[in-house]
Design a protein around this motif. Structure first.
Motif, PDB file in Angstrom:
ATOM      1  N   VAL A 333       0.847  -1.192   0.000  1.00 17.89           N
ATOM      2  CA  VAL A 333       0.000   0.000   0.000  1.00 17.89           C
ATOM      3  C   VAL A 333       0.887   1.249   0.000  1.00 17.89           C
ATOM      4  CG1 VAL A 333      -1.787   1.272   1.239  1.00 17.89           C
ATOM      5  CG2 VAL A 333      -1.829  -1.225   1.211  1.00 17.89           C
ATOM      6  N   ALA A 336       2.366   1.695  -3.364  1.00 21.37           N
ATOM      7  CA  ALA A 336       1.348   2.155  -4.311  1.00 21.37           C
ATOM      8  C   ALA A 336       1.137   3.663  -4.161  1.00 21.37           C
ATOM      9  CB  ALA A 336       0.039   1.409  -4.072  1.00 21.37           C
ATOM     10  N   ARG A 384      -0.961   0.639  -9.272  1.00 22.51           N
ATOM     11  CA  ARG A 384      -2.213  -0.133  -9.180  1.00 22.51           C
ATOM     12  C   ARG A 384      -1.923  -1.601  -8.890  1.00 22.51           C
ATOM     13  NH1 ARG A 384      -4.164   3.655 -12.970  1.00 22.51           N
ATOM     14  NH2 ARG A 384      -3.222   2.527 -14.694  1.00 22.51           N
ATOM     15  N   LEU A 387      -1.058  -2.085  -5.298  1.00 27.83           N
ATOM     16  CA  LEU A 387      -2.235  -2.001  -4.433  1.00 27.83           C
ATOM     17  C   LEU A 387      -3.022  -3.314  -4.475  1.00 27.83           C
ATOM     18  CD1 LEU A 387      -3.603   0.053  -2.575  1.00 27.83           C
ATOM     19  CD2 LEU A 387      -5.143   0.615  -4.442  1.00 27.83           C
ATOM     20  N   LYS A 388      -3.119  -3.890  -5.679  1.00 26.57           N
ATOM     21  CA  LYS A 388      -3.853  -5.165  -5.818  1.00 26.57           C
ATOM     22  C   LYS A 388      -3.165  -6.271  -5.037  1.00 26.57           C
ATOM     23  CE  LYS A 388      -6.492  -4.802 -10.041  1.00 26.57           C
ATOM     24  NZ  LYS A 388      -5.698  -3.790 -10.806  1.00 26.57           N
ATOM     25  N   TYR A 392      -5.050  -5.747   1.365  1.00 33.30           N
ATOM     26  CA  TYR A 392      -6.330  -5.030   1.365  1.00 33.30           C
ATOM     27  C   TYR A 392      -6.987  -5.030  -0.009  1.00 33.30           C
ATOM     28  CZ  TYR A 392      -4.607  -3.396   5.821  1.00 33.30           C
ATOM     29  OH  TYR A 392      -4.121  -3.349   7.102  1.00 33.30           O
ATOM     30  N   GLY A 393      -6.196  -5.448  -1.049  1.00 31.80           N
ATOM     31  CA  GLY A 393      -6.743  -5.353  -2.393  1.00 31.80           C
ATOM     32  C   GLY A 393      -7.076  -3.903  -2.679  1.00 31.80           C
ATOM     33  N   ASP A 394      -8.256  -3.638  -3.213  1.00 33.51           N
ATOM     34  CA  ASP A 394      -8.587  -2.227  -3.392  1.00 33.51           C
ATOM     35  C   ASP A 394      -9.660  -1.799  -2.396  1.00 33.51           C
ATOM     36  OD1 ASP A 394     -10.440  -3.785  -4.538  1.00 33.51           O
ATOM     37  OD2 ASP A 394     -10.180  -3.014  -6.588  1.00 33.51           O
ATOM     38  N   ARG A 395      -9.837  -2.570  -1.332  1.00 37.00           N
ATOM     39  CA  ARG A 395     -10.809  -2.183  -0.305  1.00 37.00           C
ATOM     40  C   ARG A 395     -10.063  -1.683   0.930  1.00 37.00           C
ATOM     41  NH1 ARG A 395     -15.770  -4.326  -1.557  1.00 37.00           N
ATOM     42  NH2 ARG A 395     -16.480  -4.059   0.572  1.00 37.00           N
ATOM     43  N   TRP A 421      -4.050  10.269  -5.967  1.00 33.94           N
ATOM     44  CA  TRP A 421      -4.418   8.995  -5.327  1.00 33.94           C
ATOM     45  C   TRP A 421      -5.820   8.595  -5.735  1.00 33.94           C
ATOM     46  CZ3 TRP A 421      -2.024  11.498  -0.474  1.00 33.94           C
ATOM     47  CH2 TRP A 421      -0.640  11.202  -0.432  1.00 33.94           C
ATOM     48  N   LEU A 425      -5.328   5.557  -8.146  1.00 32.24           N
ATOM     49  CA  LEU A 425      -5.545   4.362  -7.321  1.00 32.24           C
ATOM     50  C   LEU A 425      -7.014   4.149  -6.977  1.00 32.24           C
ATOM     51  CD1 LEU A 425      -2.658   4.665  -4.690  1.00 32.24           C
ATOM     52  CD2 LEU A 425      -2.713   3.227  -6.724  1.00 32.24           C
ATOM     53  N   VAL A 427      -8.419   5.693  -4.585  1.00 35.02           N
ATOM     54  CA  VAL A 427      -8.494   5.766  -3.125  1.00 35.02           C
ATOM     55  C   VAL A 427      -8.830   7.196  -2.705  1.00 35.02           C
ATOM     56  CG1 VAL A 427      -7.205   5.532  -0.980  1.00 35.02           C
ATOM     57  CG2 VAL A 427      -6.783   3.951  -2.867  1.00 35.02           C
TER      58      VAL A 427
END
Lengths: 555, 326
Positions: A333, A336, A384, A387-388, A392-395, A421, A425, A427
């Motif tokens: 994270v 990312a 990206r 982050l995947k 947390y994945g994208d959550r 961001w 991302l 986010v």
């Protein structure tokens, strides 16, 4: 209308009387209070011409330099922890060693020093020609007393442990367990020996800081509360006058042991509006350039351009992640977030290139600095992916970025980051602004998830940032970062005595920290200034060092 | 009336006590503390705890408050964190004095110009000049100081080079004639702040005076006075002026109390070492003792000015009797 006229006349009369009354009052004050009443309530402090029996050899110092400034928090070297106070203090006081304009550590009040083979004992030999401004010679006892005062529980200086804590017994003195600093002994009148708890290659660098400066015992003991108003120092300049909020005047110490200053007088103007406007009005000799005026200064056709120069600064701006708090406990994270922002573009657009995009953690010119860019560059695709890959994945849980500020608007670069961001991302980062005191309290309590920070180097050694901010044992590690590989590197560097080898260890540590993205290094700030053409030899060092004696003002 | 004044003064310490307690509580319960701010980058918790202990900040809050109170009663307001080695009194009184000097001169100008201008506007009521004056006044009143200062600076300092850009060097410079007679001339640094202070202010006063003067002019006793054949000047001075001054006195009273509080924007933009700017810094740095001292002093001055306003009322308007039984 004659009635109105009469009313007018009477009122104007009253006005005139009032004005005269105020004038008269002020005149009376002026007459009774000497030159001070103009400034009102006598905060003016004028020190008499202490010591100094005229120039010995060389030509007399001349000229006056006018600088914009503010009141220092304190002129007590042992209490000062801010750059502004230090700027005055390094001119008025001095210590065993100092930093020269080439940023080398060189002897000052000491003539020479020896380091024992195990690197734990430092023996300093004092010069024979060192005097306080009052004319009293400086001895090894003065130093011992000064160090023990700096570390005393009564003075409770927040800096004592940081700067003198390597000397055996400083902690015991500070916390009231011992009366003296055990590792500090006076061998004879001119010889002083320190014993450290471990070989510390950065010990000398710490001794260049005001906490290790010598003060006049007689003066401090005679007037413990107010002595800094007419301090009896050992530096190249003496404090001649300090009027709170109005001006500070320094005057050359012609007997200064490293060579008499060329510049006679330095006038710091503590009041007054825009420095650049006053500079252009001929009221100041040096002024900083702000982002509003930078285009004018860079324009080759402008009058300012010929006077304009840029200087680096040993400091860095960064975004810090609390590495123990979700989602930043996952390195992916953090990576990312680091790769999703384009710092180069933002430096250009929002700061008009007045800052350098950071290439690492160690700022330019600092020992150990390397030119190549070690940071994550802007790469939305990889960001990206990172982050995947995170747990947390994208959550992501809610993310809050805290910064110091009081306005309804976030810092303009912060807004740009938040925007990136969001778009790169997906986010949403909430910005929270607090005032400085609240920010510090939250930061110290570890309540911040992610924050905008800055660090100013205190001495020119990588230890001052890499070890202090990232070693898992350090109390200043406010990102809760902990990495045993890094700790090993830093531990090794703490005691490594081979300079090259030591710097390489720090470079490895720097790379490790950046790879783990405990910080996103943002920018290295730069100083943009204009200097009047009558000033010769001006330089703006990347950290606070004595410099006024190298400057000249010509007619 | 004496009884009334004594009764009011009796309340003064109680009010100050309440104010000091409130500002103490607000400051202490706010986040952050002056020790952390003063420590800067090196905030080792163990060291900070030691510093707090040395400065008495580790004691219980009632104990700290009591210590502050007993000191303050003796005139000792403690020591500042913002400026080590200076007592709070040494810091705030000179700054209040700077603010008060500027503020007082500004007040004199504001009321000296505002009152006659308001009376003239009232007198011209009905002609085209009255709306003209009113709209010009409104215009001046509406300019925020923040907007006003930069063009003033540009014009007087950079373009015309008549005045310095900012700073403070006392209210007056003294010129000696033959070494005997001292003539005070306003220092060049005071013109810009005075201009900034007064442009909006006198417009406000003038509008207030115009309004109340018009109100009074419509009263029956004014018509009676004119009907008696009194000269217009006497009507103005005897009847209209005193009666329209009541609200002005209130404004003057509070404005006088306000001058020691300084003005943050003017002081910051023009670099005047006054109390407004300093207090802002003090609050930002949680400089407890400075905040406390300033609040209590401001409160005290405000209460006293309020009392003076009431006393002045009873002189201007015989109908006002202080402390008359309700």
């Amino acid at each position: 209308m004659s009635g109105t006229n009469r009313v007018l006349a009477i009122l104007l009369g009253v006005l005139a009387v009032l004005v005269l009354a105020v004038g008269g009052l002020s005149a009376v004050l002026l007459l009774s209070g000497g030159e001070d009443a103009g400034g009102g309530g006598s905060s003016g402090i004028t020190t008499g011409g202490a010591g100094g029996s005229g120039t010995k050899g060389g030509r007399a110092a001349q000229g006056q330099l006018r600088l914009p400034s503010s009141d220092p928090v304190t002129l007590d070297p042992h209490l000062a922890g801010d750059a502004l106070s230090a700027e005055y203090i390094v001119e008025i006081f001095s210590g065993l060693v100092t930093i020269n304009p080439k940023l080398e550590i060189v002897p000052d009040l000491a003539e020479s020093f020896d380091v024992s083979p195990d690197g734990k004992q430092y023996t300093f030999k004092l010069r024979g020609d060192i005097f306080f401004h009052s004319g009293r010679p400086v001895t090894a006892q003065d130093f011992k007393w000064s160090f023990e005062r700096a570390a005393s529980p009564e003075l409770a200086s927040p800096l004592a442990i940081s700067y003198l804590g390597d000397i055996i017994g400083t902690r015991e003195r500070f916390f009231g367990i011992a009366k003296n600093i055990k590792g500090l002994e006076v061998v004879d009148d001119k010889t002083l020996r320190f014993t450290l708890d471990a070989p510390k290659p950065y010990f000398l660098a710490k001794l260049t800081y005001p906490t290790a400066f010598v003060v006049d015992r007689q003066q401090v003991e005679a007037n413990p509360r107010n002595w800094t108003r007419q301090p009896n120092g050992t530096g190249p300049y003496r404090l001649r006058e300090w009027r709170l909020g109005e001006r500070i005047v320094l005057t050359a110490n012609d007997r200064y042991h490293l060579g008499a200053p060329k510049l006679k007088e330095v006038l710091y103007l503590l009041a007054g509006g825009s420095a650049l406007t006053r500079f252009e009005n001929g009221e100041l000799d040096v002024a900083p350039i702000s982002v509003n005026d930078i285009d004018r200064a860079r324009d080759p056709n402008s009058a300012l351009n010929k006077l304009y120069s840029t200087w680096t600064d040993f400091s860095i701006f960064y975004i810090a992640f609390n590495t123990k708090v979700p989602p930043f406990d996952d390195v992916n994270v953090r990576r990312a977030f680091a790769m999703a922002i384009d710092r180069k573009k933002i430096a250009q657009v929002t700061f008009n290139n007045m800052v350098l995009p950071a290439t690492g953690i160690l700022p330019p010119e600092l020992p150990g600095f390397t030119k190549n860019d070690k940071t994550y560059s802007f790469d939305p695709g990889r960001a990206r992916t990172a982050l995947k890959q995170s747990k947390y994945g994208d959550r992501l849980p809610p993310v809050v970025l805290t910064e110091v500020g009081g306005g309804a608007q976030a810092g303009i670069d912060t807004q740009a980051f938040v925007e990136q961001w969001k778009t790169e991302l997906g986010v949403t980062v909430e910005i929270r602004q607090t005032d400085f005191a609240t920010f510090l309290a939250d930061q110290d309590a570890g309540r911040l998830q992610m924050f905008n920070g800055g660090w100013i180097m205190d001495y020119p050694d990588p230890e001052d940032i890499l070890d202090l901010k990232f070693h898992s044992d350090s109390r200043l590690n406010d990102v809760k970062y902990s990495n045993s590989a890094l700790d090993r590197l830093l531990d090794q560097a703490r005691t490594e005595r081979d300079v090259e080898k030591r710097l390489r260890l720090y470079q490895q540590a720097e790379e490790l920290i950046i790879k783990d993205a405990a910080w996103i290094p943002l920018y290295f700030p730069q100083r943009h200034i204009v200097v009047a053409s009558r000033v010769k030899g001006w330089f703006d060092p990347p950290m606070v060092i004595p410099r006024l004696r190298f400057v000249e003002v010509v007619r | 009336m004496t009884g009334y004044i004594i009764r009011r003064l009796f309340w003064l310490p109680i009010i100050l006590l309440a104010v000091s307690f409130l500002s103490f509580a607000i400051a202490r319960f706010g986040p952050g503390d002056p020790v952390a701010v003063a420590a800067g980058q090196f905030r080792d918790p163990e060291v900070l705890a030691r510093v707090r202990a040395e400065r008495g900040l580790d004691a219980s809050l009632p104990e700290q408050y009591w210590r502050w109170l007993t000191g303050a009663v003796r005139g000792d307001f403690g020591e500042s964190f913002l400026q080590r080695g200076f007592t709070v009194s040494e810091l705030i009184f000179p700054k209040m004095w700077v603010s008060a000097q500027l503020g007082f001169v500004a007040l004199v100008i504001v009321f000296g110009l505002g009152i006659p201008l308001g009376l003239i506007a009232a007198k011209l009521n009905g002609t085209w000049l009255d709306p003209l004056i009113v709209s010009v006044l409104l215009f001046f009143r509406a300019i925020p100081v923040l907007v006003l200062i930069p063009p003033l600076l540009w014009l007087f300092a950079l373009k015309l080079r008549w005045l310095p850009v900012g700073g403070w060097d006392g209210l007056f410079d003294v010129y000696w004639i033959g070494g005997v007679i001292a003539i005070p001339i306003p220092d060049p640094h005071v013109y810009l702040p005075l201009l900034a202070f007064t442009i909006g202010g006198f417009a406000g006063v003038a509008r207030l005076v115009r309004f109340t003067a018009l109100e009074v002019t419509r009263e029956d006793y004014i018509r009676t006075a004119r009907a008696k054949g009194l000269p217009e000047g006497t009507v103005m001075m005897r009847h209209i002026l005193p009666n329209s001054l009541l609200p002005v006195v209130t404004v003057i009273g509070f404005a006088l109390a306000g001058i020691i509080e300084g003005a943050f924007f003017v002081e910051t933009l023009l670099g005047i070492p006054g109390i407004g700017r300093f207090l802002f810094e003090a609050v930002r740095s949680r400089d407890y003792d400075t905040i406390m001292a300033a609040t209590v002093i401001f409160a005290g001055v405000f209460v006293i000015m309020n009392l003076l306003v009431e006393i002045t009322y009873s002189f201007i308007d015989p109908r006002v009797r202080l402390g008359a039984s309700r």
